[in-house]
Design a protein around this motif. Structure first.
Motif, PDB file in Angstrom:
ATOM      1  N   THR A  22     -44.363  35.037 -20.891  1.00 40.23           N
ATOM      2  CA  THR A  22     -43.877  36.909 -19.967  1.00 40.23           C
ATOM      3  C   THR A  22     -43.283  37.409 -21.409  1.00 40.23           C
ATOM      4  O   THR A  22     -43.388  38.911 -21.894  1.00 40.23           O
ATOM      5  CB  THR A  22     -43.128  36.614 -18.792  1.00 40.23           C
ATOM      6  OG1 THR A  22     -43.793  36.151 -18.556  1.00 40.23           O
ATOM      7  CG2 THR A  22     -42.455  37.968 -18.473  1.00 40.23           C
ATOM      8  N   THR A  26     -44.270  41.514 -23.018  1.00 41.23           N
ATOM      9  CA  THR A  26     -42.937  42.197 -23.569  1.00 41.23           C
ATOM     10  C   THR A  26     -42.675  42.592 -24.834  1.00 41.23           C
ATOM     11  O   THR A  26     -42.971  43.632 -24.899  1.00 41.23           O
ATOM     12  CB  THR A  26     -42.031  41.600 -23.156  1.00 41.23           C
ATOM     13  OG1 THR A  26     -41.695  41.120 -21.645  1.00 41.23           O
ATOM     14  CG2 THR A  26     -40.671  42.799 -22.753  1.00 41.23           C
ATOM     15  N   SER A  32     -43.746  45.125 -17.094  1.00 38.70           N
ATOM     16  CA  SER A  32     -43.996  44.705 -15.814  1.00 38.70           C
ATOM     17  C   SER A  32     -44.429  44.421 -15.332  1.00 38.70           C
ATOM     18  O   SER A  32     -44.861  43.572 -14.457  1.00 38.70           O
ATOM     19  CB  SER A  32     -42.219  44.533 -15.342  1.00 38.70           C
ATOM     20  OG  SER A  32     -40.911  44.770 -16.204  1.00 38.70           O
ATOM     21  N   THR A  35     -47.576  42.970 -16.761  1.00 39.62           N
ATOM     22  CA  THR A  35     -47.338  41.070 -17.065  1.00 39.62           C
ATOM     23  C   THR A  35     -47.312  40.359 -15.478  1.00 39.62           C
ATOM     24  O   THR A  35     -48.262  39.747 -15.835  1.00 39.62           O
ATOM     25  CB  THR A  35     -45.768  41.128 -17.242  1.00 39.62           C
ATOM     26  OG1 THR A  35     -45.288  41.612 -19.062  1.00 39.62           O
ATOM     27  CG2 THR A  35     -45.102  39.752 -17.713  1.00 39.62           C
ATOM     28  N   GLN A 220     -37.607  36.144 -18.912  1.00 37.77           N
ATOM     29  CA  GLN A 220     -37.264  37.564 -18.937  1.00 37.77           C
ATOM     30  C   GLN A 220     -35.642  38.016 -19.243  1.00 37.77           C
ATOM     31  O   GLN A 220     -35.331  38.792 -19.768  1.00 37.77           O
ATOM     32  CB  GLN A 220     -38.810  39.007 -18.014  1.00 37.77           C
ATOM     33  CG  GLN A 220     -38.156  40.302 -18.915  1.00 37.77           C
ATOM     34  CD  GLN A 220     -39.220  40.945 -18.112  1.00 37.77           C
ATOM     35  OE1 GLN A 220     -40.385  40.672 -17.904  1.00 37.77           O
ATOM     36  NE2 GLN A 220     -38.572  41.988 -17.641  1.00 37.77           N
TER      37      GLN A 220
END
Length: 382
Positions: A22, A26, A32, A35, A220
Motif C-alpha cells: 500500500t 501510494t 486510494s 490502491t 497507510q
C-alpha cells in the motif's frame, strides 16, 4: 512436516511484499481508490476460480496437481512485480496471486482429510498456524530488508519461496485417490446447506476486514502519522506474531473447551473495537499495540469459522464445499478494500473504518442468534 513447511513457503511467497504494497503504491502516485482496486484484485481471481476448482478437485479425487499449480503461481505473480514494478504491474500480479490462493482449497482439504472428525478443529487450526507462520516470516524478511533491497528485492524472495514450495510439492504422496461418483449437479447440492452459507459469510466479514485494515490501510495511517518504512514493517510483524500465537491457541484444548459459540461473537466484538480505535488513535505506539487485536481475528475467528462451515460435510463433497466457502469470503477480500478505498477518498478513512466496525458487529450478532437457535433446537430434539 515437509507438507507444513511447504505451506509456510507458499504463504511466504504470497505475503512477503504485503507490508509495503500500500505504501509503495501510494508513493508511486496511486490514489486510494486505485490502491483498493489492486488489493481487491487479489480477491477477484479467488472469487471466480475457487468454486470451480473445488468441483474439479472432488471430480478427479486428487489434490497434488492443484497444490503444485498454486505453488508455481505464487512465484510467477512476483515475476510481474519485479519486471513491471508499478501500479499496473501489481494489479496484474495480484490476479496471479489470487489464482495461487484459489488452490488453497486443495492444501486444506488434503491435510484435514488425514484426521478424524473429532480432530478437524485442531487440524484446521494447525494448518492455519503454519499459514500464518509463513506470512510472519515474510513480514520479518521484508521489514529487515526492504530499505536495503527495495520492493523488487523482496519480490525476488517471493519468487524463490514459490519455487521451493513447488519443489516440495512434487514429493507429495497421494495414494488414497477416489474420484467422486457424483455428477457436477449432485456436487452443487452443497449450496443448499444453510450452515455452510452462514459461516462463509462470517469468514467473508473476517477476511475482508483483515485484508482492508491490518494488511493495507492501517499501514497507510501509520505513514500519515510519520512512521518510517521500518515501523510499518514492525506493525505487520506484530500483527502476524499475534496471528500465529492465537492460531496456536485455537488448536489447543483450552480454546476448544469454550468452543465457537463463545469465541466467534467475542472476536467479532474485538474486530469492531479495532476498527473504531485505529483511526482515532493518533499515535504510532498505540497503533502498533492495536495490531495485536486483528491477530485474534485471523488466529481464532477464521479457524473456527472454517471448521464450523465444514462440519458434517461428506468427504467426497468437501472440496466443493471448501471451494464455495472460500469463494464467498473472497467476495469480502475483493469488495471491502475497494469500497473502503473509495469511501476514504471521498469521506475520509475514519468513515471507512467505522463502516467496517458496524459490519463486524453485525457478524457477531448473527453468530449469537445462530447459536441460540441451535441450542433451542437441541433442547427440543432431546
Amino acid at each position: 512436516m515437509n507438507y507444513l513447511a511447504m505451506v509456510s513457503l507458499f504463504w511466504f511467497a504470497q505475503y512477503v511484499y504485503i507490508p509495503y504494497q500500500t505504501t509503495f503504491l501510494t508513493a508511486s502516485g496511486a490514489s486510494s481508490t486505485f490502491t483498493g482496486m489492486v488489493v481487491g484484485a487479489y480477491g477477484i481471481s479467488q472469487l471466480v476460480l475457487r468454486f470451480p476448482i473445488g468441483i474439479c478437485a472432488d471430480s478427479v479425487g486428487r489434490h497434488k496437481y492443484f497444490i503444485m499449480a498454486g505453488a508455481i503461481a505464487s512465484g510467477t505473480a512476483s515475476v510481474f512485480r519485479v519486471f513491471w514494478c508499478n501500479g499496473t504491474g501489481f494489479l496484474v500480479a495480484n490476479f496471479f496471486s489470487g489464482l495461487a490462493s484459489a488452490m488453497w482449497i486443495s492444501y486444506m482439504v488434503f491435510y484435514t482429510n488425514h484426521f478424524s472428525a473429532g480432530d478437524q478443529q485442531a487440524a484446521t487450526s494447525r494448518i492455519v498456524l503454519f499459514n500464518n507462520f509463513g506470512m510472519l516470516l515474510g513480514f520479518l524478511c521484508s521489514t529487515i530488508s526492504y530499505h536495503r533491497i527495495g520492493m523488487a528485492g523482496i519480490c525476488m524472495l517471493s519468487i524463490c519461496a514459490g519455487l521451493m514450495a513447488f519443489l516440495l510439492s512434487i514429493g507429495i504422496k497421494e495414494t488414497d485417490v477416489h474420484p467422486s461418483i457424483h455428477k457436477t449437479g449432485e456436487l452443487l447440492l452443497v449450496c443448499n446447506i444453510r450452515r455452510l452459507w452462514l459461516f462463509s459469510f462470517m469468514a467473508l466479514i473476517q477476511q475482508g476486514i483483515q485484508l482492508t485494515t491490518a494488511m493495507s490501510f492501517t499501514n497507510q495511517i501509520l505513514k500519515e502519522l510519520g512512521a518510517s518504512d521500518g515501523i510499518v514493517g514492525i506493525s505487520s510483524v506484530i500483527y502476524m506474531i499475534s496471528s500465529v500465537g492465537f492460531a496456536a491457541f485455537a488448536a489447543s484444548g483450552t480454546c476448544s473447551r469454550k468452543g465457537p459459540r463463545f469465541w466467534i461473537p467475542l472476536v467479532f466484538a474485538v474486530v469492531a473495537s479495532y476498527c473504531i480505535l485505529v483511526p482515532a488513535a493518533g499515535s504510532i505506539p498505540v497503533l502498533l499495540l492495536l495490531q495485536i487485536l486483528p491477530g485474534m481475528s485471523t488466529g481464532i475467528l477464521f479457524s473456527f469459522a472454517t471448521s464450523e462451515a465444514m462440519r458434517d460435510i461428506p468427504a467426497d463433497r468437501k472440496s466443493t464445499a471448501m471451494g464455495m466457502y472460500q469463494a464467498v469470503y473472497a467476495v469480502g477480500m475483493t469488495t471491502f478494500p475497494i469500497f473502503t478505498g473509495a469511501l476514504a477518498t471521498r469521506k475520509g478513512i475514519l468513515t471507512g473504518y467505522l463502516l467496517l466496525a458496524g459490519i463486524a458487529l453485525l457478524g457477531g450478532i448473527g453468530a449469537v442468534m445462530h447459536y441460540k437457535k441451535e441450542a433451542a433446537n437441541h433442547r427440543l430434539g432431546s
